[in-house]
Write an enzyme that holds these catalytic residues in place. Structure first.
Site, mmCIF file in Angstrom:
data_model
loop_
_atom_site.group_PDB
_atom_site.id
_atom_site.type_symbol
_atom_site.label_atom_id
_atom_site.label_comp_id
_atom_site.label_asym_id
_atom_site.label_seq_id
_atom_site.Cartn_x
_atom_site.Cartn_y
_atom_site.Cartn_z
ATOM 1 N N GLU A 1 34.897 31.976 51.848
ATOM 2 C CA GLU A 1 34.780 31.037 52.974
ATOM 3 C C GLU A 1 33.915 29.825 52.632
ATOM 4 O O GLU A 1 33.151 29.319 53.463
ATOM 5 C CB GLU A 1 34.271 31.753 54.230
ATOM 6 C CG GLU A 1 35.239 32.818 54.705
ATOM 7 C CD GLU A 1 34.994 33.281 56.118
ATOM 8 O OE1 GLU A 1 34.610 32.457 56.959
ATOM 9 O OE2 GLU A 1 35.218 34.470 56.385
ATOM 10 N N LEU B 1 44.903 31.376 53.489
ATOM 11 C CA LEU B 1 44.551 30.013 53.097
ATOM 12 C C LEU B 1 44.546 29.847 51.578
ATOM 13 O O LEU B 1 45.218 28.972 51.031
ATOM 14 C CB LEU B 1 43.182 29.653 53.668
ATOM 15 C CG LEU B 1 42.512 28.379 53.132
ATOM 16 C CD1 LEU B 1 43.345 27.149 53.480
ATOM 17 C CD2 LEU B 1 41.099 28.250 53.689
ATOM 18 N N THR B 2 43.795 30.693 50.884
ATOM 19 C CA THR B 2 43.528 30.499 49.465
ATOM 20 C C THR B 2 44.761 30.746 48.599
ATOM 21 O O THR B 2 45.529 31.681 48.835
ATOM 22 C CB THR B 2 42.397 31.430 49.010
ATOM 23 O OG1 THR B 2 41.260 31.237 49.861
ATOM 24 C CG2 THR B 2 42.003 31.150 47.575
#
Length: 388
Positions: free
Chosen positions: A365, A125-126
């Site tokens: 997260e 994701l990041t």
């Protein structure tokens, strides 16, 4: 409110505690110093069925509840945070998207090896410019016949570069809708041409976990590797992160408890002015505050887990639990080092490792700042003064 565990939950907690204290804790300092990936720990957790624990039997899971998973996560983290994040990333970020959104073919192809713990899967994701602002994703996937062509980079990805890493589910821009990016989730198997993993980061803590940057250079994967609906990736990742935050909260509680365990043991045997330092009120107050805050964090974590088990949204409980537990862990590590005095500053002391390991829980997260935003949105929603 019934705070009693059922027989299965008590059994899981007991078995995982015995394994964690018997197999992980004795070698935690060794793996922390060497930075080697703890394959033996993964095999042990896999042998206990922990990678399959919170997933339904219909997909090959163990059919356990999320609360049992949280209990197991706390016990593993109490022994070592690197082991716990390896499990959490493998379960909450690696397997969960495939279980929740994967096609029958994807589940049949990848889940057996992942649920057994034979292989690990990652969640990409990041990015350098897309952290808290996940919607700023720059990685792109363009259709070319029956293939996606992916270009981009992902940072801070866990479990992607081990010998048992099988692949990663990434978020990528696949189009636009009235000027708004359409973000989709796509699975990429390790070994796909153009997909490479950079060397491991040199991290402050979590030394035994695998964390690195991923590079996608004209990576071609079938259109069938789309996980869930096209354009639904952002919504999907929010759902995944919600339950993942409860797991991170449990991880933080475990490390905080380890800090208290160490502080209690040390203060009971360390003598100054002719008596154990635990006899001094200043130390007692520190211990009492640590114990109280840990129990509050634990109860908040269980509240989030129970919401998930009830089939309800765990928001805002997930954000509250993750925020409070991660900050409590940092505070407890700080006090544990203080209680140990000069010995706490030495790497031979386990609290030095705990001190290095806890800070990232306030970042990964969803940062503490993001959690406060999410909580504020929830409690202010009836007043209709904030834009979602």
């Amino acid at each position: 409110m019934d705070f009693e565990f059922n027989d299965e939950q008590r059994h899981i907690r007991s078995v995982v505690r015995d394994f964690a204290q018997g197999e992980i804790a004795p070698t935690a300092a060794q793996f922390d110093e060497s930075g080697e990936f703890p394959y033996a720990w993964v095999r042990g957790m896999a042998g206990l069925g922990l990678f399959a624990l919170p997933f339904p039997e219909s997909v090959g899971g163990a059919g356990g509840d999320f609360l049992s998973y949280a209990l197991a996560m706390e016990e593993i983290a109490r022994a070592d945070a690197s082991a716990a994040i390896t499990l959490e990333a493998g379960v909450s970020l690696g397997i969960a998207p495939l279980v929740s959104f994967g096609s029958p073919e994807q589940k049949q192809r990848w889940l057996p090896a992942l649920l057994s713990g034979e292989k690990l899967w990652s969640f990409g994701l990041t990015e350098a410019e897309a952290g808290s602002d996940a919607a700023a994703t720059q990685t792109r996937a363009v259709r070319d016949g029956d293939m996606w062509v992916i270009n981009g980079r992902k940072v801070f990805i866990t479990n992607a570069g081990t010998d048992i890493s099988a692949g990663v589910t990434i978020t990528a821009v696949t189009g636009s809708d009235n000027g708004t990016k359409q973000i989709s989730a796509i699975a990429v198997e390790r070994g796909t041409p153009g997909y490479t993993q950079a060397p491991k980061y040199r991290k402050l803590g979590w030394h035994a976990s695998d964390t690195r940057e991923l590079i996608f250079d004209d990576v071609r994967v079938p259109l069938a590797n789309l996980v869930g609906e096209e354009g639904a990736g952002y919504r999907q990742l929010l759902q995944i992160l919600e339950s993942g935050r409860v797991a991170i909260a449990a991880l933080a509680v475990g490390v905080a408890q380890a800090c208290l365990d160490a502080a209690l043991a040390y203060s009971a045997q360390r003598r100054q002015f002719g008596k154990p330092i635990a006899a001094f009120q200043a130390i007692q107050f520190k211990l009492a505050d640590m114990a109280t805050q840990i129990e509050l964090a634990r109860l908040m974590t269980w509240r989030g887990a129970c919401a998930i088990d009830a089939g309800k949204s765990s928001a805002p409980y997930a954000s509250m639990a993750k925020l409070h537990a991660s900050e409590v862990a940092t505070a407890c590590a700080n006090q544990a080092v203080q209680i140990h005095g000069g010995y706490g500053f030495m790497e031979e002391s386990p609290v030095a490792r705990y001190y290095r390991d806890v800070k990232v829980n306030e970042i990964g997260e969803g940062t503490s700042e993001v959690q406060r935003i999410l909580i504020a949105r929830h409690i202010l929603r009836p007043y209709e003064i904030l834009d979602d």
